[in-house]
Design a protein around this motif. Structure first.
Motif, PDB file in Angstrom:
ATOM      1  N   GLU A  12      14.962 -32.040 -61.815  1.00  0.00           N
ATOM      2  CA  GLU A  12      13.792 -32.113 -60.944  1.00  0.00           C
ATOM      3  C   GLU A  12      14.132 -32.970 -59.733  1.00  0.00           C
ATOM      4  O   GLU A  12      14.679 -34.071 -59.897  1.00  0.00           O
ATOM      5  CB  GLU A  12      12.620 -32.777 -61.686  1.00  0.00           C
ATOM      6  CG  GLU A  12      11.500 -31.829 -62.017  1.00  0.00           C
ATOM      7  CD  GLU A  12      11.550 -31.365 -63.462  1.00  0.00           C
ATOM      8  OE1 GLU A  12      11.975 -32.168 -64.308  1.00  0.00           O
ATOM      9  OE2 GLU A  12      11.182 -30.210 -63.714  1.00  0.00           O
ATOM     10  N   GLY A 144      16.387 -36.253 -73.226  1.00  0.00           N
ATOM     11  CA  GLY A 144      17.615 -36.973 -73.542  1.00  0.00           C
ATOM     12  C   GLY A 144      17.413 -38.196 -74.423  1.00  0.00           C
ATOM     13  O   GLY A 144      18.391 -38.757 -74.932  1.00  0.00           O
ATOM     14  N   PHE A 172      12.800 -29.699 -79.330  1.00  0.00           N
ATOM     15  CA  PHE A 172      11.824 -28.698 -78.873  1.00  0.00           C
ATOM     16  C   PHE A 172      12.555 -27.580 -78.131  1.00  0.00           C
ATOM     17  O   PHE A 172      12.273 -26.399 -78.312  1.00  0.00           O
ATOM     18  CB  PHE A 172      10.782 -29.340 -77.936  1.00  0.00           C
ATOM     19  CG  PHE A 172       9.526 -29.792 -78.640  1.00  0.00           C
ATOM     20  CD1 PHE A 172       8.478 -28.910 -78.853  1.00  0.00           C
ATOM     21  CD2 PHE A 172       9.385 -31.097 -79.088  1.00  0.00           C
ATOM     22  CE1 PHE A 172       7.314 -29.306 -79.496  1.00  0.00           C
ATOM     23  CE2 PHE A 172       8.228 -31.512 -79.735  1.00  0.00           C
ATOM     24  CZ  PHE A 172       7.190 -30.622 -79.941  1.00  0.00           C
ATOM     25  N   GLY A 185      11.961 -25.546 -73.254  1.00  0.00           N
ATOM     26  CA  GLY A 185      11.302 -25.107 -74.472  1.00  0.00           C
ATOM     27  C   GLY A 185       9.979 -25.763 -74.813  1.00  0.00           C
ATOM     28  O   GLY A 185       9.066 -25.096 -75.308  1.00  0.00           O
ATOM     29  N   GLY A 186       9.880 -27.082 -74.580  1.00  0.00           N
ATOM     30  CA  GLY A 186       8.710 -27.836 -75.048  1.00  0.00           C
ATOM     31  C   GLY A 186       7.372 -27.176 -74.727  1.00  0.00           C
ATOM     32  O   GLY A 186       6.613 -26.820 -75.651  1.00  0.00           O
ATOM     33  N   PRO A 187       7.082 -26.971 -73.436  1.00  0.00           N
ATOM     34  CA  PRO A 187       5.780 -26.399 -73.106  1.00  0.00           C
ATOM     35  C   PRO A 187       5.583 -25.000 -73.680  1.00  0.00           C
ATOM     36  O   PRO A 187       4.467 -24.631 -74.047  1.00  0.00           O
ATOM     37  CB  PRO A 187       5.784 -26.340 -71.572  1.00  0.00           C
ATOM     38  CG  PRO A 187       6.989 -27.061 -71.117  1.00  0.00           C
ATOM     39  CD  PRO A 187       7.874 -27.341 -72.265  1.00  0.00           C
ATOM     40  N   ALA A 190       4.772 -25.265 -77.378  1.00  0.00           N
ATOM     41  CA  ALA A 190       3.389 -25.753 -77.494  1.00  0.00           C
ATOM     42  C   ALA A 190       2.394 -24.608 -77.245  1.00  0.00           C
ATOM     43  O   ALA A 190       1.389 -24.480 -77.950  1.00  0.00           O
ATOM     44  CB  ALA A 190       3.153 -26.888 -76.506  1.00  0.00           C
ATOM     45  N   VAL A 277       7.985 -35.144 -73.436  1.00  0.00           N
ATOM     46  CA  VAL A 277       7.285 -34.718 -74.656  1.00  0.00           C
ATOM     47  C   VAL A 277       5.880 -35.348 -74.739  1.00  0.00           C
ATOM     48  O   VAL A 277       5.002 -34.836 -75.444  1.00  0.00           O
ATOM     49  CB  VAL A 277       8.137 -35.029 -75.912  1.00  0.00           C
ATOM     50  CG1 VAL A 277       7.471 -34.543 -77.182  1.00  0.00           C
ATOM     51  CG2 VAL A 277       9.532 -34.404 -75.798  1.00  0.00           C
TER      52      VAL A 277
HETATM   53  O1  KG4 Z   1      11.263 -36.582 -69.163  1.00  0.00           O
HETATM   54  P1  KG4 Z   1      11.657 -35.172 -68.941  1.00  0.00           P
HETATM   55  O2  KG4 Z   1      10.923 -34.380 -67.867  1.00  0.00           O
HETATM   56  O3  KG4 Z   1      13.173 -35.058 -68.574  1.00  0.00           O
HETATM   57  C1  KG4 Z   1      14.146 -35.882 -69.179  1.00  0.00           C
HETATM   58  O4  KG4 Z   1      14.282 -37.029 -68.718  1.00  0.00           O
HETATM   59  O5  KG4 Z   1      14.715 -35.383 -70.172  1.00  0.00           O
HETATM   60  O6  KG4 Z   1      11.537 -34.427 -70.334  1.00  0.00           O
HETATM   61  C2  KG4 Z   1      11.862 -33.086 -70.497  1.00  0.00           C
HETATM   62  C3  KG4 Z   1      11.658 -32.703 -71.957  1.00  0.00           C
HETATM   63  C4  KG4 Z   1      12.167 -31.305 -72.257  1.00  0.00           C
HETATM   64  O7  KG4 Z   1      12.939 -31.344 -73.432  1.00  0.00           O
HETATM   65  C5  KG4 Z   1      10.872 -30.506 -72.465  1.00  0.00           C
HETATM   66  O8  KG4 Z   1      11.038 -29.422 -73.338  1.00  0.00           O
HETATM   67  C6  KG4 Z   1       9.949 -31.567 -73.030  1.00  0.00           C
HETATM   68  O9  KG4 Z   1      10.255 -32.731 -72.289  1.00  0.00           O
HETATM   69  N1  KG4 Z   1       8.521 -31.224 -72.847  1.00  0.00           N
HETATM   70  C7  KG4 Z   1       7.675 -30.993 -73.870  1.00  0.00           C
HETATM   71  C8  KG4 Z   1       6.428 -30.644 -73.290  1.00  0.00           C
HETATM   72  N2  KG4 Z   1       6.569 -30.684 -71.923  1.00  0.00           N
HETATM   73  C9  KG4 Z   1       7.859 -31.041 -71.684  1.00  0.00           C
HETATM   74  N3  KG4 Z   1       7.869 -31.046 -75.203  1.00  0.00           N
HETATM   75  C10 KG4 Z   1       6.807 -30.756 -75.990  1.00  0.00           C
HETATM   76  N4  KG4 Z   1       5.599 -30.384 -75.512  1.00  0.00           N
HETATM   77  C11 KG4 Z   1       5.356 -30.317 -74.187  1.00  0.00           C
HETATM   78  N5  KG4 Z   1       4.146 -29.970 -73.735  1.00  0.00           N
END
Ligand code: KG4
Ligand code: ZN
Length: 346
Positions: A12, A144, A172, A185-187, A190, A277
């Motif tokens: 990002e 991470g 996720f 995957g996360g969103p 969900a 997350v």
């Molecule tokens: O903090 P972040 O934007 O980037 C890092 O610093 O890693 O976190 C990204 C992580 C990804 O693994 C994504 O799948 C997860 O956060 N994530 C979610 C959700 N939104 C983003 N995991 C579960 N549910 C969500 N709604």
């Protein structure tokens, strides 16, 4: 004081301006922010390709900076200081934001500071409507990292527990891949879980009774086996939704139980959740319910500030700059960096 924040540690490109004078006027300190997500660029590969990420940050930094200035209706000479993510993260990606920020600060003759990405996440709930007060326990859950931290003050962080293998977000993302859902995957897990039964399958809750550390690598195998065992079912869509819901339920259950344990162990009564997350609504809801039972409260950043963004870096930068911290002209990024090694504010 207007601080420009730059986030480029992964996929990002986030830029924002935090303006402390707006706080004094009772407004949000966030003057403006722009965010460009490289999701589409990496989606074909099912994960972040570091070299592509760095190149894309370089392409986007200048136009996004100009867009931010227009949005905030200020000129670059109105900026008082610059904060950039110095680590942890992908080294090439980190270097793009650090060099852009350090170079711009030099040209404008203003201070610059490198910020720890997870400290940015940890402090982001302080930008929300219901900010916590120190001390608090923080659950940092991103792609991470999975960390439980006792935060006594800014820069005074004690790690209570962490993942010994995969991070929660990574888990996720891997479960999503196995379910043929697109990256990230996360969103998507969900979303699929919304139509599933969270009790349909009993997935493991790893290391639940062993201290405050986490282990998520076994969860991958469990999801893999479940998908194999249920393959060929007539009601494939229902089965997939049930797997997603059961997986999410097991992940959330594990995270919540460890948080409750950490609060009891430290005697603290506020929990902060941050990192990608923490955008998970099932996690937020379960924490609110379970923490109410032990008279504790849960605090999180606005949804848009849960995943990577420039605002959290601008805010952490403001806090440290105000305390007199600043980096010299040498730019050194730190791909691996323990949050407990950060200096305290004073
Ligand atoms: O903090 P972040 O934007 O980037 C890092 O610093 O890693 O976190 C990204 C992580 C990804 O693994 C994504 O799948 C997860 O956060 N994530 C979610 C959700 N939104 C983003 N995991 C579960 N549910 C969500 N709604
Ligand atoms: Zn992050």
């Amino acid at each position: 004081m207007k601080v420009l924040g730059l986030e480029t540690s992964c996929d990002e490109t986030g830029l924002a301006i935090f303006d402390s004078e707006r706080l004094a006027e009772g407004k949000s300190g966030l003057l403006g922010q722009v965010l460009y997500s490289q999701i589409e660029l990496h989606a074909t590969y099912g994960g972040v390709v570091p070299e592509l990420a760095s190149r894309d940050h370089i392409r986007k930094l200048v136009p996004l900076f100009e867009e931010l200035l227009t949005q905030c209706d200020i000129s670059k000479n109105d900026i008082d200081a610059i904060a950039f993510t110095k680590g942890p993260g992908l080294i090439g990606a980190l270097m793009t934001g650090a060099l852009f920020g350090r170079g711009l600060a030099y040209a404008l003759d203003i201070p610059a500071i490198g910020i720890h990405h997870m400290e940015g996440h940890l402090l982001s709930p302080l930008l929300g409507d219901n900010p916590p007060k120190f001390p608090f326990v923080s659950l940092l859950v991103s792609g991470g990292h999975t960390l439980l931290v006792a935060a006594h003050a800014i820069g005074e962080y004690q790690i209570l527990g962490e993942s010994i293998d995969d991070a929660a977000g990574e888990c996720f993302d891997k479960a999503a891949k196995m379910l043929d859902l697109p990256y990230p995957g996360g969103p998507n897990v969900a979303r699929l879980a919304e139509n599933g039964n969270p009790e349909a399958y009993d997935l493991p809750r790893p290391m639940l009774h062993r201290g405050l550390d986490f282990s998520f690598s076994g969860m991958k195998t469990a999801v893999h086996n479940l998908i194999k065992d249920t393959a060929g079912s007539d009601s494939d869509a229902v089965v997939r939704a049930n797997i997603a819901a059961s997986f999410q339920n097991a992940m959330v259950d594990t995270l919540v139980k460890k948080c409750v344990k950490a609060l009891k162990q430290t005697g603290m009564s506020q929990l902060v959740i941050a990192g990608g997350v923490s955008a998970n609504l099932h996690l937020r809801q379960t924490l609110e319910n379970d923490l109410a039972k032990i008279n504790a409260t849960v605090h999180y950043a606005p949804l848009a500030l849960c995943t990577d963004n420039g605002a959290m870096i601008a805010y952490a930068g403001y806090q440290r700059l105000q305390a007199g911290h600043e980096d010299d002209l040498a730019v050194s990024c730190v791909p691996r960096w323990n949050i407990s090694d950060l200096p305290a504010l004073t």
